[in-house]
Scaffold this motif. Sequence first.
Motif, PDB file in Angstrom:
ATOM      1  N   TRP A  13     -21.276 -17.009 -22.878  1.00 13.65           N
ATOM      2  CA  TRP A  13     -20.923 -18.064 -23.328  1.00 13.65           C
ATOM      3  C   TRP A  13     -20.414 -17.767 -24.860  1.00 13.65           C
ATOM      4  N   ALA A  24     -16.487 -18.646 -25.351  1.00 10.67           N
ATOM      5  CA  ALA A  24     -16.641 -19.894 -26.114  1.00 10.67           C
ATOM      6  C   ALA A  24     -17.017 -19.712 -27.584  1.00 10.67           C
ATOM      7  N   LEU A  77     -18.495 -22.015 -30.480  1.00  9.98           N
ATOM      8  CA  LEU A  77     -18.540 -23.578 -29.919  1.00  9.98           C
ATOM      9  C   LEU A  77     -20.033 -23.846 -29.472  1.00  9.98           C
ATOM     10  N   ASP A  78     -20.546 -25.188 -29.643  1.00  6.79           N
ATOM     11  CA  ASP A  78     -21.645 -25.662 -29.140  1.00  6.79           C
ATOM     12  C   ASP A  78     -21.562 -26.373 -27.900  1.00  6.79           C
ATOM     13  N   ASP A 124     -16.464 -31.467 -24.209  1.00  5.00           N
ATOM     14  CA  ASP A 124     -15.432 -30.577 -24.566  1.00  5.00           C
ATOM     15  C   ASP A 124     -15.429 -29.199 -24.419  1.00  5.00           C
ATOM     16  N   SER A 125     -16.427 -28.375 -25.300  1.00  2.00           N
ATOM     17  CA  SER A 125     -16.493 -27.196 -24.977  1.00  2.00           C
ATOM     18  C   SER A 125     -16.745 -26.462 -23.693  1.00  2.00           C
ATOM     19  N   ARG A 169     -13.464 -26.142 -22.359  1.00  2.00           N
ATOM     20  CA  ARG A 169     -12.675 -24.890 -22.986  1.00  2.00           C
ATOM     21  C   ARG A 169     -13.514 -23.689 -22.476  1.00  2.00           C
TER      22      ARG A 169
END
Length: 205
Positions: free
Chosen positions: A72, A76, A79-80, A84-85, A88
């Motif tokens: 992650w 990513a 991002l948390d 939405d994340s 992505r």
Amino acid sequence: ACLFRFISLAWEAGSNGRFRLRSGDPHVVSVGVKISEQGSELWCSVDLRALLAGLDVPSPSRQRIRHDINRWDRLATGLDPSPDSFDRFRSSARAAGLSPRTIESTVSDLVYLGRRAGLTIPPGRRLRVPTPAPRVPTAEDVSQVYLRAGRATWPARRPYAASDWWRCLLVVAVWTGFRRGDLARLSWRDIGRTEIAILAGKTGR
């Protein structure tokens, strides 16, 4: 929406009005309001590693989730976990060549991690994970394994040869279709003169 279970509240100094909620557990979740010319936005941040360290998670699952967090962080960045994340992350992971199964397993583990801490994090739109076609071993496959079992040296110090133990196990597995766990639990009391009767561990049948 996130559901938080906390004991105390402590404010952090900052231009964006950030504050931190600290629980009695070692994990920390920060929430706050980001103020800009376009308006205000509520945000929350989860320290995934601290979250994992503060939970009682079985060792195999802990190791797998640790790898998921590393994946992650790599795909990513910054991002948390959120719907939405997650979407992505899926796009980045597909571009990096990860399979849909690996991607969705990572998302599921992070959702599970949040749920254990009292956080409800929707997983977003799931990818379609194709069901792998089972590979049935051929008679040639079984013959090769049977021959190679003749070189086995474990288990040792038994009243029978290690090769006989493995070959017997192979024959029982092929003719019954038992799962590995059922084979491991098999005992002499399960074996009759004309049949083998057990209660399957997975299906209960």
